[in-house]
Write an enzyme that holds these catalytic residues in place. Structure first.
Site, PDB file in Angstrom:
ATOM      1  CG  ASP A   1      -4.464 -20.603  -0.211  1.00 23.32           C
ATOM      2  OD1 ASP A   1      -4.321 -19.401   0.076  1.00 23.32           O
ATOM      3  OD2 ASP A   1      -4.147 -21.527   0.576  1.00 23.32           O
TER       4      ASP A   1
ATOM      5  CG  ASP B   1      -2.353 -18.718   6.669  1.00 21.98           C
ATOM      6  OD1 ASP B   1      -3.304 -18.316   5.968  1.00 21.98           O
ATOM      7  OD2 ASP B   1      -1.463 -19.472   6.236  1.00 21.98           O
TER       8      ASP B   1
END
Length: 448
Positions: free
Chosen positions: A156, A248
């Site tokens: 991430d 996202d």
């Protein structure tokens, strides 16, 4: 050419490709095709433990998903002790309350099922949920993951300190930050023309972990989750096996349509060994209609995106499971001969090449060696029932097909990908009525 640590330097090469400047190629084949698997985040967030991970692994087997190629069981954020690393070894420590056998113990049991296991970290000081991350500890963490038997790393982009922040801001045209044509007119800090984003600090943070992973003796699939930042499409294929191209996903049609629209303009970077990632699947989550679930999965499969299931599999709705088990779409997605994805050939609702988050391209096609034909999708992006027509002479893979006498082929054998029904010899075009946000999926085969 980048320099790698010696153990895998001879086994991993960077090769020039038409679809990207470079690609990571491994002799064991890991990363050649887009990943298939399951991830804990969309279903459970931080509420994870050994039992939930093992339940997912067993259901992948029991539900027949493993038989179609789904293989990765990925543990997302919140798996470690939050207070920090081991003070002596500097390693990240699995949370003993959540994983009493450690991550290695879970990995062993997942491997016993014939599956692979993934883990999560971030290219920062902390993960998105505030747990220890890997910036500055890349070699320690890569070695730890390898010793645990980890096969996949989702990496991430959270917890980035100021000294690792990019000098410029790249335009990621997500809704809310872009105009309707996919530009970012409010970007107050754009890079100068010709700037090489592969030298950016974002790229360097992810390249450090790449080099660390290539320095261990165990192959680990490397999934970059940098949200499309720093023009990752230009360097992601030389850094990882897949790379996130946007922010996202959420279980809403508006977000799914916006991501599909955005990714449709990035597919020239997709082929063997490198796949643009529009985020994990939301099939089975939220209030998506059955039509929206189908369209979501069909578009992700056609784009040869990683297909990472994000719903709880125990008690899954049979209709949602049927979507995930579609053998035609999986066969197209996992084609070992043709690496390119399906491309839009007509936008339909909007003029061609329109950047429209609410109405992505509606007509798609792509060749398939596994299906011995052409996959054709027709999407209804509108909010009401509509008809859509696929015209054979408009489809790139079909328009120049010749019949037995050298004349243009006008008829083809057609199969409904959702039902498997043989629709017979269809001449010139095929028209279908679609509910809002549904998609027709056709296999157009041999001439007739």
């Amino acid at each position: 050419m980048s320099r790698f640590h010696l153990p895998l330097a001879a086994a991993v090469v960077l090769v020039s490709c038409l679809w990207s400047a470079n690609a990571l190629v491994r002799p064991d084949g890991v990363g050649k095709l887009p990943a298939l698997g399951w991830n804990s985040w969309n279903a459970f967030g931080c509420d994870i433990d050994d039992a939930k991970i093992m339940t997912a692994a067993k259901e992948i087997v029991n539900l027949g998903l493993k038989d179609l190629g789904y293989e990765y069981i990925n543990i997302d954020d919140c798996w470690s002790v939050k207070s920090g690393r081991d003070k002596t070894t500097k390693r990240i420590v699995p949370d003993p309350a959540k994983f009493p056998d450690g991550i290695a113990g879970v990995a062993d049991r997942i491997h016993d099922l014939g599956l692979k296991v993934g883990i999560y970290s971030s290219a920062g000081l902390t993960t998105c949920a505030g747990y220890p991350a890997s910036l500055g500890y890349e070699e320690i963490d890569a070695q730890t993951f390898a010793e645990w038997g980890i096969d996949y790393l989702k990496y991430d982009n959270c917890g980035v300190p100021s000294n690792w922040t990019d000098a410029y801001t790249f335009c990621v045209p997500d809704p809310g930050s872009a105009s309707t044509n996919g530009t970012c007119p409010d970007n107050e800090n754009p890079a100068p023309q010709g700037y090489d984003w592969s030298t950016s600090l974002t790229a360097q943070r992810h390249q450090r972990m790449r080099d660390a992973l290539l320095g261990v003796e165990h192959t680990i699939f490397y999934s970059l989750c940098e949200w499309g930042q720093a023009d990752v499409s230009a360097w992601g294929n030389a850094t990882g096996n897949s790379w996130r191209m946007s922010g996202d996903i959420t279980p809403s049609w508006d977000r799914i349509a916006a991501i599909a629209n955005e990714n449709s303009f990035l597919l020239n970077h997709v082929d063997f060994w490198g796949h643009s990632d529009p985020d994990m699947l939301e099939v089975g989550n939220g209030d998506l209609t059955l039509a929206e679930n189908r369209a979501h999965f069909a578009l992700w499969a056609a784009m040869k995106s990683p297909l990472i299931i994000g719903t709880a599999l125990d008690g899954i709705d049979p209709a949602h499971l049927e979507i995930l088990l579609n053998k035609y779409l999986i066969a197209f997605h996992q084609d070992p001969v043709i690496g390119r994805p399906a491309y839009p050939y007509k936008w339909g609702y909007s003029p061609d090449w329109t950047f429209d988050p609410a109405h992505p391209a509606e007509y798609w096609s792509g060749p398939s060696s596994t299906l011995d034909g052409t996959l054709v999708l027709m999407l209804n992006s509108e909010g009401s029932r509509q008809t859509r027509t696929a015209v054979w002479k408009e489809i790139p893979e079909l328009k120049d097909a010749l019949g037995r006498k050298g004349r243009r082929q006008t008829g083809f054998r057609v199969t409904d990908v959702w039902t498997g029904k043989d629709l017979g010899c269809v001449r010139d075009h095929y028209t279908v009525t679609l509910e809002s946000h549904d998609v027709a999926a056709l296999l157009v085969g041999k001439g007739c």
